[in-house]
Design an enzyme around this catalytic site. Structure first.
Site, PDB file in Angstrom:
ATOM      1  N   GLY A  73       0.806  -1.214   0.000  1.00  0.00           N
ATOM      2  CA  GLY A  73       0.000   0.000   0.000  1.00  0.00           C
ATOM      3  C   GLY A  73       0.839   1.263   0.000  1.00  0.00           C
ATOM      4  O   GLY A  73       0.465   2.273  -0.613  1.00  0.00           O
ATOM      5  N   ASN A 152      -7.280   3.822   9.672  1.00  0.00           N
ATOM      6  CA  ASN A 152      -6.618   2.635  10.213  1.00  0.00           C
ATOM      7  C   ASN A 152      -6.699   2.523  11.730  1.00  0.00           C
ATOM      8  O   ASN A 152      -6.608   1.440  12.293  1.00  0.00           O
ATOM      9  CB  ASN A 152      -5.146   2.611   9.783  1.00  0.00           C
ATOM     10  N   GLN A 180      -7.409  -0.232   4.346  1.00  0.00           N
ATOM     11  CA  GLN A 180      -8.115  -0.747   5.526  1.00  0.00           C
ATOM     12  C   GLN A 180      -9.577  -1.081   5.248  1.00  0.00           C
ATOM     13  O   GLN A 180     -10.295  -1.520   6.152  1.00  0.00           O
ATOM     14  CB  GLN A 180      -8.037   0.276   6.663  1.00  0.00           C
ATOM     15  N   SER A 200      -3.557  -3.255  -0.266  1.00  0.00           N
ATOM     16  CA  SER A 200      -2.431  -3.993   0.293  1.00  0.00           C
ATOM     17  C   SER A 200      -2.864  -5.415   0.600  1.00  0.00           C
ATOM     18  O   SER A 200      -3.911  -5.631   1.220  1.00  0.00           O
ATOM     19  CB  SER A 200      -1.932  -3.311   1.571  1.00  0.00           C
ATOM     20  N   HIS A 202      -1.555  -7.837   2.597  1.00  0.00           N
ATOM     21  CA  HIS A 202      -1.484  -8.427   3.936  1.00  0.00           C
ATOM     22  C   HIS A 202      -2.549  -7.908   4.889  1.00  0.00           C
ATOM     23  O   HIS A 202      -2.730  -8.457   5.972  1.00  0.00           O
ATOM     24  CB  HIS A 202      -0.092  -8.248   4.537  1.00  0.00           C
ATOM     25  N   THR A 238      11.185  -7.106 -11.788  1.00  0.00           N
ATOM     26  CA  THR A 238      10.522  -8.405 -11.882  1.00  0.00           C
ATOM     27  C   THR A 238       9.444  -8.521 -10.822  1.00  0.00           C
ATOM     28  O   THR A 238       9.676  -8.239  -9.646  1.00  0.00           O
ATOM     29  CB  THR A 238      11.545  -9.542 -11.708  1.00  0.00           C
ATOM     30  N   CYS A 324       3.667   2.858  16.173  1.00  0.00           N
ATOM     31  CA  CYS A 324       4.786   2.471  17.026  1.00  0.00           C
ATOM     32  C   CYS A 324       6.068   2.525  16.211  1.00  0.00           C
ATOM     33  O   CYS A 324       6.137   1.945  15.134  1.00  0.00           O
ATOM     34  CB  CYS A 324       4.564   1.055  17.567  1.00  0.00           C
TER      35      CYS A 324
END
Length: 384
Positions: A73, A152, A180, A200, A202, A238, A324
């Site tokens: 993202g 988020n 999100q 994104s 993940h 790639t 964080c």
């Protein structure tokens, strides 16, 4: 005694990988060909990428050719913002509660970046935006406006379609960070009115290190990584074959599971009610539309780090409402922008995902109430 089972409620940071995504990624690793090669192994690798492109495109209702795969993202946001600046945007308008990748990219351009405010419930101030664009100076180029569909930290859903109407009425470019939102609520590129939109893998159960940028006909993308002609000349290098394959499988599963994802709203609300009954807390964005599985709240006198550590010791993994960095928790700029400066370093976020159960939310509420009770007891003892 049986070992304590841990509970993971930090899906807004990263979601556990879905079995379908892990299998697709593993299969892609075994192909061995370069997607740009024209021999059999290369063609097989190319087929994997184009299948994933179709799967991700279906998640947000776009044609596969409008998607550019990226490393995540953050890169997708960078590509959109830098392309708009190259196209002539000279004064980006960025919401004050935007993700750091959006604000930092705009500021790194060296241009004057304007932050547009939000109300105390976390929703964008549309009146401010309309007034600002009505006074737009043509010397600043076409307006470029960036907004997240879902915040988020708070999970608040922004009125993006209304924002798009205002932006396009002023001849501007609207970039939507949907990282999100995808997999949590329906995301329709055309209905939102986005010119560019970032995703994104993940965040919805795919591998880390894969993302995508969707671009409409109004957006002209400029290559930021130079080299080969991959991704239709939009991004050299790639392709991350296994990451993209897992992304596609995760997107397909997320679209399939979208109706059942909504049940978490009831589980989240039940946990929220128990916490509100047990302590004096401020639930951020509670009066605004939120995605089903995000809960962000603050408790005066109970700092975020203590809350996160106490929960972790009890086997429940959550995060601070603030970002964080190097193990240090900073005050949340999102909450400060919403007017909650006093609670900006005393808030935590619990966020569910595709693997979260009702029992997880129950355990979270129990663990937080227990941590709060211990904290209050220590405060009373130290005051005695």
């Amino acid at each position: 005694m049986a070992a304590m089972t841990s509970v993971y409620l930090d899906n807004n940071a990263t979601a556990p990988i879905r079995p379908e995504a892990a299998e697709a990624a593993a299969c892609a690793l075994g192909i061995g060909g370069n997607p740009s090669s024209i021999h059999a192994a290369g063609r097989l690798a190319r087929a994997v990428i184009e299948k994933a492109r179709e799967q991700v495109a279906a998640l947000i209702g776009v044609k596969p050719g409008s998607l550019t795969f990226t490393s995540g993202g953050a890169e997708a946001n960078n590509l959109a913002i830098e392309s708009a600046i190259i196209a002539g945007a000279k004064r980006p308008l960025v919401g004050l509660t935007e993700h750091a990748t959006v604000m930092a990219t705009a500021m790194a351009s060296g241009l004057m970046v304007e932050g547009w405010p939000v109300a105390s419930d976390g929703r964008a101030d549309l009146a401010w935006l309309a007034d600002r664009l009505a006074k737009w100076n043509p010397k600043d180029g076409a307006p470029f406006v960036a907004i997240s569909l879902v915040n988020n930290e708070t999970g608040v859903i922004q009125p993006v379609a209304e924002v798009a109407e205002i932006v396009h009425g002023a001849g501007g470019w609207l970039h939507v960070d949907a990282v999100q939102a995808a997999g949590k609520i329906a995301v329709d590129f055309s209905a939102l009115g986005a010119d560019t939109l970032s995703l994104s893998a993940h965040k919805l159960g795919g591998p880390q290190g894969a993302g995508a940028l969707a671009a409409g006909t109004r957006a002209i993308l400029s290559r930021r990584l130079h080299g080969g002609g991959q991704e239709r000349g939009r991004r050299a290098g790639t392709e991350n074959l296994s990451g993209i394959a897992g992304f596609g499988a995760a997107a397909e599963a997320a679209l399939r599971d979208l109706p059942t994802a909504q049940v978490q709203a009831a589980w989240r609300d039940a946990a929220q009610a128990r916490i509100v009954d047990a302590a004096e807390v401020e639930v951020f964005g509670a009066s605004a539309p939120r995605v089903p599985a995000t809960l962000c709240f603050g408790c005066d006198g109970f700092d975020a780090e203590r809350q996160v550590m106490a929960m972790d010791l009890d086997g429940v993994m959550v995060s601070a409402g603030a970002a964080c960095s190097s193990g240090k928790m900073a005050a949340s700029m999102v909450l400060i922008s919403m007017g909650f400066e006093g609670l900006a370093n005393q808030s935590i976020r619990a966020s569910g995902g595709w693997a979260t159960t009702e029992a997880d939310w129950d355990r979270f509420a129990e663990a937080w109430i227990a941590a709060y009770t211990r904290h209050q007891a220590r405060r009373r003892a130290s005051a005695a």
